[in-house]
Design a protein around this motif. Structure first.
Motif, PDB file in Angstrom:
ATOM      1  N   ALA A   1       0.803  -1.226   0.000  1.00 27.38           N
ATOM      2  CA  ALA A   1       0.000   0.000   0.000  1.00 27.38           C
ATOM      3  C   ALA A   1       0.837   1.277   0.000  1.00 27.38           C
ATOM      4  CB  ALA A   1      -0.966  -0.010   1.184  1.00 27.38           C
ATOM      5  N   PRO A   2       1.943   1.365   0.758  1.00 24.66           N
ATOM      6  CA  PRO A   2       2.728   2.609   0.716  1.00 24.66           C
ATOM      7  C   PRO A   2       3.243   2.927  -0.678  1.00 24.66           C
ATOM      8  CG  PRO A   2       3.312   1.332   2.660  1.00 24.66           C
ATOM      9  CD  PRO A   2       2.455   0.452   1.817  1.00 24.66           C
ATOM     10  N   ARG A   3       3.712   1.906  -1.385  1.00 22.95           N
ATOM     11  CA  ARG A   3       4.198   2.131  -2.751  1.00 22.95           C
ATOM     12  C   ARG A   3       3.048   2.542  -3.662  1.00 22.95           C
ATOM     13  NH1 ARG A   3       7.436   4.269  -6.260  1.00 22.95           N
ATOM     14  NH2 ARG A   3       7.714   3.049  -8.191  1.00 22.95           N
ATOM     15  N   ALA A   4       1.883   1.941  -3.468  1.00 25.06           N
ATOM     16  CA  ALA A   4       0.711   2.315  -4.268  1.00 25.06           C
ATOM     17  C   ALA A   4       0.376   3.780  -4.064  1.00 25.06           C
ATOM     18  CB  ALA A   4      -0.473   1.439  -3.898  1.00 25.06           C
ATOM     19  N   ARG A   5       0.443   4.245  -2.833  1.00 28.35           N
ATOM     20  CA  ARG A   5       0.152   5.660  -2.558  1.00 28.35           C
ATOM     21  C   ARG A   5       1.144   6.570  -3.269  1.00 28.35           C
ATOM     22  NH1 ARG A   5      -1.294   3.497   2.600  1.00 28.35           N
ATOM     23  NH2 ARG A   5       0.786   3.868   3.459  1.00 28.35           N
ATOM     24  N   GLU A   6       2.401   6.155  -3.328  1.00 24.14           N
ATOM     25  CA  GLU A   6       3.413   6.948  -4.027  1.00 24.14           C
ATOM     26  C   GLU A   6       3.105   7.032  -5.521  1.00 24.14           C
ATOM     27  OE1 GLU A   6       7.169   5.150  -3.316  1.00 24.14           O
ATOM     28  OE2 GLU A   6       7.247   5.678  -1.184  1.00 24.14           O
ATOM     29  N   LEU A   7       2.764   5.900  -6.115  1.00 24.61           N
ATOM     30  CA  LEU A   7       2.473   5.877  -7.549  1.00 24.61           C
ATOM     31  C   LEU A   7       1.253   6.728  -7.878  1.00 24.61           C
ATOM     32  CD1 LEU A   7       3.045   2.069  -8.263  1.00 24.61           C
ATOM     33  CD2 LEU A   7       4.529   3.962  -8.950  1.00 24.61           C
ATOM     34  N   VAL A   8       0.212   6.611  -7.060  1.00 23.41           N
ATOM     35  CA  VAL A   8      -1.007   7.385  -7.291  1.00 23.41           C
ATOM     36  C   VAL A   8      -0.731   8.878  -7.127  1.00 23.41           C
ATOM     37  CG1 VAL A   8      -3.311   7.890  -6.392  1.00 23.41           C
ATOM     38  CG2 VAL A   8      -2.596   5.523  -6.727  1.00 23.41           C
ATOM     39  N   ALA A   9       0.019   9.230  -6.101  1.00 28.77           N
ATOM     40  CA  ALA A   9       0.337  10.646  -5.872  1.00 28.77           C
ATOM     41  C   ALA A   9       1.116  11.228  -7.041  1.00 28.77           C
ATOM     42  CB  ALA A   9       1.127  10.800  -4.576  1.00 28.77           C
ATOM     43  N   ASP A  10       2.047  10.453  -7.595  1.00 28.20           N
ATOM     44  CA  ASP A  10       2.821  10.923  -8.741  1.00 28.20           C
ATOM     45  C   ASP A  10       1.921  11.137  -9.954  1.00 28.20           C
ATOM     46  OD1 ASP A  10       5.477  11.395 -10.084  1.00 28.20           O
ATOM     47  OD2 ASP A  10       4.798   9.687 -11.277  1.00 28.20           O
ATOM     48  N   MET A  11       1.002  10.211 -10.195  1.00 30.30           N
ATOM     49  CA  MET A  11       0.059  10.373 -11.298  1.00 30.30           C
ATOM     50  C   MET A  11      -0.796  11.616 -11.115  1.00 30.30           C
ATOM     51  SD  MET A  11      -1.303   6.475 -11.947  1.00 30.30           S
ATOM     52  CE  MET A  11      -2.433   7.017 -13.248  1.00 30.30           C
ATOM     53  N   GLN A  12      -1.290  11.811  -9.904  1.00 30.08           N
ATOM     54  CA  GLN A  12      -2.161  12.946  -9.629  1.00 30.08           C
ATOM     55  C   GLN A  12      -1.427  14.272  -9.766  1.00 30.08           C
ATOM     56  OE1 GLN A  12      -3.772  11.990  -5.775  1.00 30.08           O
ATOM     57  NE2 GLN A  12      -5.432  10.779  -6.645  1.00 30.08           N
ATOM     58  N   ALA A  13      -0.138  14.288  -9.405  1.00 35.42           N
ATOM     59  CA  ALA A  13       0.641  15.515  -9.546  1.00 35.42           C
ATOM     60  C   ALA A  13       0.812  15.891 -11.017  1.00 35.42           C
ATOM     61  CB  ALA A  13       2.004  15.337  -8.879  1.00 35.42           C
ATOM     62  N   LYS A  14       1.094  14.892 -11.846  1.00 31.08           N
ATOM     63  CA  LYS A  14       1.276  15.155 -13.279  1.00 31.08           C
ATOM     64  C   LYS A  14      -0.027  15.633 -13.919  1.00 31.08           C
ATOM     65  CE  LYS A  14       5.016  11.797 -13.806  1.00 31.08           C
ATOM     66  NZ  LYS A  14       5.406  10.455 -14.320  1.00 31.08           N
ATOM     67  N   VAL A  15      -1.099  14.917 -13.643  1.00 33.64           N
ATOM     68  CA  VAL A  15      -2.390  15.287 -14.226  1.00 33.64           C
ATOM     69  C   VAL A  15      -2.863  16.624 -13.668  1.00 33.64           C
ATOM     70  CG1 VAL A  15      -4.818  14.626 -14.428  1.00 33.64           C
ATOM     71  CG2 VAL A  15      -3.037  12.905 -14.716  1.00 33.64           C
ATOM     72  N   GLY A  16      -2.592  16.872 -12.393  1.00 28.99           N
ATOM     73  CA  GLY A  16      -2.975  18.137 -11.788  1.00 28.99           C
ATOM     74  C   GLY A  16      -2.307  19.323 -12.458  1.00 28.99           C
ATOM     75  N   ALA A  17      -1.036  19.177 -12.825  1.00 28.58           N
ATOM     76  CA  ALA A  17      -0.326  20.257 -13.505  1.00 28.58           C
ATOM     77  C   ALA A  17      -0.928  20.524 -14.882  1.00 28.58           C
ATOM     78  CB  ALA A  17       1.151  19.903 -13.637  1.00 28.58           C
ATOM     79  N   VAL A  18      -1.329  19.445 -15.567  1.00 27.78           N
ATOM     80  CA  VAL A  18      -1.964  19.605 -16.869  1.00 27.78           C
ATOM     81  C   VAL A  18      -3.323  20.275 -16.712  1.00 27.78           C
ATOM     82  CG1 VAL A  18      -2.982  18.369 -18.821  1.00 27.78           C
ATOM     83  CG2 VAL A  18      -0.745  17.679 -17.930  1.00 27.78           C
ATOM     84  N   ARG A  19      -4.085  19.834 -15.720  1.00 32.44           N
ATOM     85  CA  ARG A  19      -5.408  20.424 -15.501  1.00 32.44           C
ATOM     86  C   ARG A  19      -5.291  21.925 -15.216  1.00 32.44           C
ATOM     87  NH1 ARG A  19      -6.900  17.222 -12.040  1.00 32.44           N
ATOM     88  NH2 ARG A  19      -8.378  15.924 -13.182  1.00 32.44           N
ATOM     89  N   LYS A  20      -4.282  22.309 -14.460  1.00 34.95           N
ATOM     90  CA  LYS A  20      -4.087  23.722 -14.136  1.00 34.95           C
ATOM     91  C   LYS A  20      -3.827  24.534 -15.401  1.00 34.95           C
ATOM     92  CE  LYS A  20      -1.326  26.781 -11.181  1.00 34.95           C
ATOM     93  NZ  LYS A  20      -0.222  26.842 -10.176  1.00 34.95           N
ATOM     94  N   ALA A  21      -3.108  23.947 -16.360  1.00 38.77           N
ATOM     95  CA  ALA A  21      -2.737  24.671 -17.577  1.00 38.77           C
ATOM     96  C   ALA A  21      -3.846  24.690 -18.616  1.00 38.77           C
ATOM     97  CB  ALA A  21      -1.473  24.061 -18.180  1.00 38.77           C
ATOM     98  N   VAL A  22      -4.587  23.578 -18.757  1.00 37.81           N
ATOM     99  CA  VAL A  22      -5.531  23.489 -19.881  1.00 37.81           C
ATOM    100  C   VAL A  22      -6.955  23.161 -19.467  1.00 37.81           C
ATOM    101  CG1 VAL A  22      -3.625  22.713 -21.354  1.00 37.81           C
ATOM    102  CG2 VAL A  22      -5.181  21.017 -20.384  1.00 37.81           C
TER     103      VAL A  22
END
Length: 356
Positions: free
Chosen positions: A191-212
């Motif tokens: 589970a800790p590794r899963a949280r890291e992977l999900v957080a990384d995905m959300q950070a990338k998508v969040g940056a895109v959402r902020k821009a477009v």
């Protein structure tokens, strides 16, 4: 970064696009319906139709139906427990060390795993991508629930793929993929590794959402995913239940076949021309070599430039092509977030320059 949505259930271990979107999808909780107990177990997993399976300990031997589940387990650090897979990733599909580890996993079937091999694999968990598609993707004889039980194999589904076709609405975000990672992390004790992977995905998508994210629907460019390897005689459209629809939508584009319910659907070239996409993704499957990939992209572009039905499209005349592989676009996994980034940066370079 956007926060994880919990679909209205306190302390739910995992989420899915289908569950959050009003359809049926897998989720995982403690065996009593609340949070998991000490050490993360027991964990209760519900499939696309609500049938529940309880895990009191992590599985020791896992078989995966295809490369999507295998890649998730490798990234979670549970790859050493995979004793076999179907639809193995092609050479070069997974990067670096990940690809080397994937190559060491026994291949039980180059496509769908034969029923006898699956039941005789010695696995205690089978991760299934084809649950909602019938007969293991329509290409084999799936074991019955009774046969799985007799073989001591529990069944877990990738909700972002198996449950998606029966969802009530389109996939517009990556919560289904995030839910699969979170749920697999809970079941495998990572589970800790899963949280890291999900957080990384959300950070990338969040940056895109902020821009477009504020681009109005009417101003979003039309986008066609051209699955070159599916054949050129009849194109295969990516429909709104496929994870690629979420990738395209999050990147600020408009899937020209978003009105197509399901995951994939054969269409005609006349349909493609009528929808007049502004951009075309040349979706090729990884050949395992950069030069071979470049050649395949060139071939896909050359086809569109010379085929009578498509050579007059503005996107083709102007070379509005994206050279992004099929796997990180259409196969559920962490790389879908990378593809969101790549598409968005290609379509909206000025917005990302302004954001710096």
């Amino acid at each position: 970064m956007r926060p994880v949505k919990w679909c209205g259930l306190a302390m739910v271990v995992a989420l899915t696009a289908t569950a959050c979107g009003g359809g049926s999808g897998e989720r995982a909780t403690g065996a009593d319906g609340g949070p998991p107990g000490h050490g993360g177990f027991p964990v209760k997993v519900a499939d696309c139709k609500g049938v529940q399976t309880t895990f009191t300990a992590p599985p020791r031997k896992i078989v995966t139906s295809n490369a999507a589940a295998l890649e998730m387990l490798l990234r979670l650090g549970a790859g050493d427990r995979v004793v076999g897979t179907g639809f193995p990733p092609g050479k070069g599909t997974l990067p670096g060390e990940l690809g080397k580890r994937a190559a060491n996993v026994p291949v039980l079937g180059k496509a769908v795993i034969p029923k006898e091999k699956l039941l005789g694999s010695g696995a205690d968990l089978y991760i299934d991508t084809f649950a909602a598609m019938g007969s293991m993707g329509g290409a084999g004889d799936a074991p019955t629930d009774e046969e799985f039980k007799a073989a001591g194999i529990r069944h877990l589904y990738l909700a972002s793929t198996a449950c998606a076709p029966m969802a009530k609405g389109p996939q517009r975000d990556l919560s289904g993929v995030e839910g699969d990672l979170t749920r697999l992390g809970a079941v495998t004790g990572t589970a800790p590794r899963a949280r890291e992977l999900v957080a990384d995905m959300q950070a990338k998508v969040g940056a895109v959402r902020k821009a477009v994210g504020n681009v109005p629907e009417a101003q979003r460019p039309g986008y066609f995913f051209f699955d070159f390897d599916a054949g050129t005689k009849q194109p295969m459209a990516v429909c709104n239940r496929q994870v690629a629809n979420a990738v395209i939508t999050l990147a600020g584009a408009r899937n020209v076949f978003a009105d197509c319910d399901g995951d994939f659907k054969p269409v005609s070239w006349e349909d493609v021309v009528a929808r007049n996409p502004d951009w075309i993704q040349l979706g090729i499957r990884d050949r395992g070599d950069a030069a071979a990939n470049a050649t395949a992209y060139d071939q896909a572009a050359a086809f569109l430039k010379t085929f009578p039905a498509t050579k007059g499209l503005a996107a083709v005349r102007n070379g509005k092509f994206l050279r992004i592989g099929s796997e990180p676009t259409t196969i559920a996994g962490t790389r879908t977030a990378d593809t969101v980034e790549e598409i968005a940066h290609t379509l909206y370079p000025a917005r990302f320059k302004a954001a710096r």
